[in-house]
Design an enzyme around this catalytic site. Structure first.
Site, short mmCIF file in Angstrom:
data_model
loop_
_atom_site.label_atom_id
_atom_site.label_comp_id
_atom_site.label_asym_id
_atom_site.label_seq_id
_atom_site.Cartn_x
_atom_site.Cartn_y
_atom_site.Cartn_z
N HIS A 232 -2.52 1.29 6.87
CA HIS A 232 -2.87 1.20 5.45
C HIS A 232 -3.06 2.61 4.89
CE1 HIS A 232 -4.27 -0.93 1.87
NE2 HIS A 232 -5.14 0.05 1.72
N HIS B 271 -5.74 2.02 -4.46
CA HIS B 271 -4.78 1.48 -3.49
C HIS B 271 -4.41 0.05 -3.83
CE1 HIS B 271 -7.86 -0.69 -0.63
NE2 HIS B 271 -8.33 -0.65 -1.85
N CYS C 82 0.82 -1.23 0.00
CA CYS C 82 0.00 0.00 0.00
C CYS C 82 0.85 1.28 0.00
CB CYS C 82 -0.98 -0.01 1.18
SG CYS C 82 -0.22 0.11 2.82
#
Length: 351
Positions: free
Chosen positions: A315, A327, A266
């Site tokens: 994240h 993402h 990520c």
């Protein structure tokens, strides 16, 4: 006449042992029956467990990314220090050689002055610390000795610093191995859970994820900016360039620790995309959370903003407008669009 004896009666102790054994056998049988009767997790329950394990794996991934970045920085510092120490050692040795020539010259002319002997000791600082007077030395000798003393002090200091950095590097390497092991354990458990499903159930889960990807892709409105595909209303020109870079990687696989160009985790995707726009971002999602200006709420977000998720900030995704982010979600998934509110938002940052 035959002898008739009464059969020997079992002792109370033996009766107690037999009774206990029988009770234990019944208990084990009951537990085995209960275990065999435990219902197999449903497809949805397995998915929920896998999602949780993926979330935990991503927390470990960010630890891994941070440790890896620190290791690289420390290794660079150690290399520089070792090069510096080598250069300084050569300079000190050269100066000691010069003083040795001076001592040789003095010996030939009538003996070595005690102060020169002191100059040639293993610790040049002894001279300035212990000598009662510098009158016995020429101005050139005094300057040379002072310079040698300073270089020796700097050499010792850099050697000690290099040793400290090497110890820190060793600790960081252990942290890196621990984080990598944690990621692998979580992913292994997730794979085992998925493998417990039937082929039809696994296919159904994959079809559901593919459908979600397709819906998200269709719902993200994009317009052409500067000849590339990007989202309208970006926070800045470099934000638009970062979005375009991220969009060019749609469908690329998630791989923990990866920073592109063919796979990403990520924070690796965010770092890579903004680098294409000429902006340097830190490596981890936690560090990226402090890399810009905080935005108050999703309603005020603009395309290009980073959205940091979960209380541990483990994240990150890039906002592209219309309530969507792009993402790299987790292992087994690909770079994709998704609802910006699909996970609990911890912070929004404008780069």
């Amino acid at each position: 006449m035959a002898s008739h004896r009464r059969p020997k009666q079992p002792s109370r102790a033996r009766i107690s042992v037999l009774t206990a054994a029988a009770a234990t056998a019944v208990a084990i049988s009951a537990q085995a029956g209960a275990a065999s009767a435990a219902p197999k997790p449903t497809k949805d329950q397995v998915k929920a467990q896998v999602d949780k394990l993926n979330e935990q794996a991503e927390v470990a991934t960010e630890k891994y990314d941070g440790a890896k970045e620190k290791q690289q920085q420390l290794q660079k510092q150690v290399n520089n220090l070792q090069d510096q120490v080598a250069r300084q050692q050569a300079e000190v040795s050269s100066m000691q050689g010069t003083l040795g020539q001076l001592a040789s010259s003095q010996y030939r002319s009538g003996g070595i002055d005690p102060t020169v002997q002191l100059m040639l000791s293993s610790d040049p600082s002894q001279f300035l610390d212990k000598a009662s007077s510098l009158d016995q030395l020429s101005a050139q000798q005094t300057g040379t000795l002072k310079e040698l003393q300073e270089k020796q002090r700097k050499l010792d200091q850099d050697k000690a610093e290099a040793q400290d950095k090497l110890a820190e590097l060793d600790t960081t390497a252990k942290e890196l191995r621990s984080a990598k092991s944690e990621v692998q354990q979580k992913l292994s458990k997730a794979r085992a859970l998925l493998n417990s499903l039937t082929a039809a159930e696994r296919a159904a889960l994959q079809a559901a994820e593919d459908a979600a990807n397709e819906r998200a892709s269709r719902s993200a409105p994009r317009v052409s900016i500067g000849g590339t595909t990007s989202t309208a209303g970006a926070a800045s020109s470099y934000a638009a360039a970062a979005i375009a870079a991220a969009e060019s990687k749609l469908g690329s696989p998630y791989v923990y620790g990866a920073t592109g160009p063919s796979s990403f985790d990520c924070s690796g995707l965010m770092q890579w995309a903004y680098a294409r726009a000429g902006v340097s971002l830190p490596r981890t999602s936690q560090a990226q959370a402090g890399a810009g200006t905080t935005v108050n709420g999703l309603a005020n977000a603009k395309p290009g903003d980073l959205i940091i998720y979960y209380s541990g900030m483990s994240h990150v995704g890039m906002y592209v407008g219309n309530g969507q982010i792009i993402h790299a979600p987790h292992t087994g998934a690909v770079v994709r669009y998704e609802s910006a509110s699909v996970m609990p938002i911890a912070k929004i940052v404008r780069i």
